[in-house]
Design a protein around this motif. Sequence first.
Motif, mmCIF file in Angstrom:
data_model
loop_
_atom_site.group_PDB
_atom_site.id
_atom_site.type_symbol
_atom_site.label_atom_id
_atom_site.label_comp_id
_atom_site.label_asym_id
_atom_site.label_seq_id
_atom_site.Cartn_x
_atom_site.Cartn_y
_atom_site.Cartn_z
ATOM 1 N N ILE A 1 30.472 63.272 73.767
ATOM 2 C CA ILE A 1 29.421 62.524 72.894
ATOM 3 C C ILE A 1 28.834 61.382 73.878
ATOM 4 O O ILE A 1 27.397 61.348 73.890
ATOM 5 C CB ILE A 1 30.199 61.540 71.767
ATOM 6 C CG1 ILE A 1 30.786 62.507 70.712
ATOM 7 C CG2 ILE A 1 29.213 60.534 71.054
ATOM 8 C CD1 ILE A 1 31.863 61.892 69.794
ATOM 9 N N MET A 2 29.438 61.057 74.670
ATOM 10 C CA MET A 2 28.604 60.107 75.387
ATOM 11 C C MET A 2 27.758 60.737 76.421
ATOM 12 O O MET A 2 26.555 60.372 76.578
ATOM 13 C CB MET A 2 29.649 59.480 76.693
ATOM 14 C CG MET A 2 29.306 58.068 77.230
ATOM 15 S SD MET A 2 30.246 56.790 76.717
ATOM 16 C CE MET A 2 31.752 56.810 77.379
ATOM 17 N N THR A 3 27.947 62.045 76.899
ATOM 18 C CA THR A 3 27.095 62.711 77.711
ATOM 19 C C THR A 3 25.870 62.913 76.938
ATOM 20 O O THR A 3 24.799 63.005 77.367
ATOM 21 C CB THR A 3 27.566 64.199 78.364
ATOM 22 O OG1 THR A 3 28.995 63.710 78.955
ATOM 23 C CG2 THR A 3 26.795 64.714 79.212
ATOM 24 N N LEU A 4 26.089 63.392 75.741
ATOM 25 C CA LEU A 4 24.842 63.898 75.019
ATOM 26 C C LEU A 4 24.061 62.518 74.565
ATOM 27 O O LEU A 4 22.818 62.530 74.766
ATOM 28 C CB LEU A 4 25.473 64.430 73.550
ATOM 29 C CG LEU A 4 25.841 65.760 73.575
ATOM 30 C CD1 LEU A 4 26.477 66.270 72.184
ATOM 31 C CD2 LEU A 4 24.938 66.870 74.153
ATOM 32 N N MET A 5 24.847 61.452 74.140
ATOM 33 C CA MET A 5 23.890 60.481 73.758
ATOM 34 C C MET A 5 23.296 59.836 75.198
ATOM 35 O O MET A 5 21.833 59.249 75.120
ATOM 36 C CB MET A 5 25.097 59.160 73.571
ATOM 37 C CG MET A 5 24.687 58.332 72.272
ATOM 38 S SD MET A 5 25.659 57.302 71.730
ATOM 39 C CE MET A 5 26.027 56.288 73.015
ATOM 40 N N LEU A 6 23.939 59.761 76.207
ATOM 41 C CA LEU A 6 23.341 59.149 77.414
ATOM 42 C C LEU A 6 22.120 60.203 78.024
ATOM 43 O O LEU A 6 21.009 59.632 78.425
ATOM 44 C CB LEU A 6 24.221 59.228 78.794
ATOM 45 C CG LEU A 6 25.098 57.796 78.529
ATOM 46 C CD1 LEU A 6 26.150 58.045 79.701
ATOM 47 C CD2 LEU A 6 24.292 56.620 78.720
ATOM 48 N N GLY A 7 22.384 61.304 77.661
ATOM 49 C CA GLY A 7 21.162 62.284 78.085
ATOM 50 C C GLY A 7 19.994 61.831 77.262
ATOM 51 O O GLY A 7 19.102 61.952 77.744
ATOM 52 N N ALA A 8 20.254 61.608 75.959
ATOM 53 C CA ALA A 8 19.348 61.604 74.983
ATOM 54 C C ALA A 8 18.500 60.396 75.199
ATOM 55 O O ALA A 8 17.035 60.237 75.467
ATOM 56 C CB ALA A 8 19.780 61.314 73.751
ATOM 57 N N ILE A 9 19.198 59.109 75.550
ATOM 58 C CA ILE A 9 18.682 57.877 75.907
ATOM 59 C C ILE A 9 17.810 57.856 77.346
ATOM 60 O O ILE A 9 16.632 57.479 77.408
ATOM 61 C CB ILE A 9 19.583 56.860 76.091
ATOM 62 C CG1 ILE A 9 20.241 56.579 74.560
ATOM 63 C CG2 ILE A 9 19.002 55.363 76.574
ATOM 64 C CD1 ILE A 9 21.424 55.454 74.676
ATOM 65 N N ALA A 10 18.701 58.574 78.213
ATOM 66 C CA ALA A 10 17.704 58.550 79.317
ATOM 67 C C ALA A 10 16.693 59.556 79.439
ATOM 68 O O ALA A 10 15.384 58.946 79.770
ATOM 69 C CB ALA A 10 18.869 59.408 80.608
ATOM 70 N N GLY A 11 16.581 60.537 78.649
ATOM 71 C CA GLY A 11 15.370 61.256 78.320
ATOM 72 C C GLY A 11 14.276 60.521 77.632
ATOM 73 O O GLY A 11 13.151 60.647 78.132
ATOM 74 N N ILE A 12 14.609 59.850 76.817
ATOM 75 C CA ILE A 12 13.642 58.942 75.907
ATOM 76 C C ILE A 12 13.228 58.010 76.884
ATOM 77 O O ILE A 12 11.820 57.841 77.040
ATOM 78 C CB ILE A 12 14.319 58.364 74.922
ATOM 79 C CG1 ILE A 12 14.554 59.317 73.682
ATOM 80 C CG2 ILE A 12 13.228 57.359 74.162
ATOM 81 C CD1 ILE A 12 15.523 59.054 72.490
ATOM 82 N N SER A 13 14.035 57.268 77.783
ATOM 83 C CA SER A 13 13.187 56.281 78.617
ATOM 84 C C SER A 13 12.433 56.968 79.695
ATOM 85 O O SER A 13 11.348 56.207 79.957
ATOM 86 C CB SER A 13 14.271 55.284 79.103
ATOM 87 O OG SER A 13 15.432 56.185 79.858
#
Lengths: 386, 253
Positions: free
Chosen positions: A262-274
Amino acid sequence: MILLLSVKMAWRSILGNKIRSALTMLGVIIGVASVITLVSVGQGARLEIQQHLQSLGSNVIEVYSHSWEAQFTPELLAELKDRISGIKHIMPVVHVGGNIKWRNTMFDCSGEGVGEDFLPLRDLELAGGRGFTETDISGRGRVMVVGSIVADKLFRGVNPVGQEVYMQGQRFTVVGVLKAKVSSDQEWGIDRTVYIPYSTALRLGGNSRIDTINIKAKGALESSQTAVQLKRIFYKLYRREHAVHVMSRDDMIQQIAEMNLIMTLMLGAIAGISLVVGGIGIMNIMLVSVSERTREIGIRKAVGAKNSQVLGQFLIEAVILSSAGGIIGILFGSGASHIIRHFGVPTAVTLASVIYSFTFALLVGIISGVWPAAKAAKLNPTDALR
Amino acid sequence: MSTIMVDVCSVTKDYYIGKIRIPALRGVDLQITSGEMVAIMGPSGSGKSTLMNILGCLDRPSGGSYKLHGEEVSKKNDAQLAEIRNNAVGFIFQSFNLLPQLTALENVELPLIYRGLAGKNRRAQALNALVRLGLKERLHHRPKELSGGEQQRVAIARAVAAEPEIVLADEPTGALDSRTGEEILALFQELHAQGNTVVVVTHDPNVAYHCERVMYLEDGIVVANEPVRAKDYLLAEEVLAALPPTGEGDAKA
Ligand SMILES: Nc1ncnc2c1ncn2[C@@H]1O[C@H](COP(=O)(O)OP(=O)(O)OP(=O)(O)O)[C@@H](O)[C@H]1O
Ligand SMILES: [Mg+2]
């Protein structure tokens, strides 16, 4: 020669329009810094869990109290050991603030108050000295066993056994040194931990209760049976479902695997967005200045600049701005993650996040800087000047 | 040494606004001998700037042939055209076209940089041109900090600093007072006397009288092409001498 010229032109142009340059860099800075910070928070959490997992031995069950009524006492522990046949070792754990001082040197580490059986329970081995005896525990001995990194980094060559150290103002004698458990030199973790008797730990500072029990089962099969039995006993004892949390290592590994995903997915998404937000910022500034830059390109071409010379200048300009912004972003991101750590949230800056975000920002910066320029450079000077 | 410098043969230029064709030049024939000083006149919208852009290799004609120094320009690629613009042509725009972030000196240096001239020579050459145009005190000013006339003179300095074979000036005196305008014309006549080819677009017959020949453009066609009569011919030096001395042109001193 052409390169030097382009560098000079680019430099002039950056200085000649400071606001535009600053705004372009800002996009890169925001993108890179936010990715590094966010990923460092996630990575910190992940590392902490991992280290905790490592610090537990095999077939270990952790029990922690979730409420004040659930108090663990040495008598309760003894009773549990009698009633559950699968238990091989059982001990209370008391967490203590770990800063220790030796000969005026302060050293940051974690500290745990543990029982007599902590070595076999945690699968730890001594490199020198001894563990804790029954008298150490019952007599609240001021004795300490130190992890390998503590031994290496604090005592630096001096044999720690027999040395006197201070912890929370109390004097302790080091009686044992542990073998390294993790090969990599992590900043935190089991090799950077010191152990004292739990009874002594209860006397130190304000944390005067046992909130955690460590249990080692006789084998893998007994481990799950023991977990079930423990849950039943505690339910009877406290008449509540969640007063006490019983977690076997298997539970933990499974949970951590889920959390990691979950963390990997979430961080990936947040990082991607920023990164995308930062990227859009960069492109925005670059595109806004296109009309102005088109005119500039027209003028340069009118006085005899070749397309390659114009593009060289724009390329170098974009490289300078994006990489300067990227470096500042890395500094800001690392700084932010440092500050967050000071507020108690574990963070760890990863090389991958630094490299990926920097490369991405550089690429976006270069593309959005050169692409409009390449389009404008293809125009006739008159068309570019209109 | 009367070689043909500019040889324009039935040149056309069409602009398109969407699908609508706007013929700006409709078959212009024109020859300019090397070392000549020519004026181009005509009403607004007659295609003067369009023609100048083609002569200066800033744009390509839609049809016809244009030979500069005997070489067909339409056969050249972009890099070769850039070289021609850099080495052979000094173009003075109706709207100056200076780079706003550069100082006067740096603007004048620009074509010399692209020519690959080394730092010291380049600076000296640019400085020389600016001094010649009376801008000694304005070297480190940005265009924004200069008056229209001063900007025009920086633009002229940029064109002549590169010592081009042909100077193309689109309304060079439009933004200037009569004295400064006359000083510019004196400079052009000096360049002309040194053997440079000079083409000046103007609305002002008095400016045209400083040239040897006047071409009239109307609706994209050359309608007249005649030498300036000796009695009309003006020498800028003489005109200047006759002007009452004012404080205006003092920067030149
Ligand atoms: N980029 C363009 N797109 C469409 N039409 C154009 C363009 N440039 C010029 N024209 C048209 O071509 C014609 C000639 O324009 P040009 O600028 O050459 O005139 P000019 O003689 O220089 O006028 P002026 O004395 O006002 O400077 C005009 O009708 C103008 O509207
Ligand atoms: Mg015009």
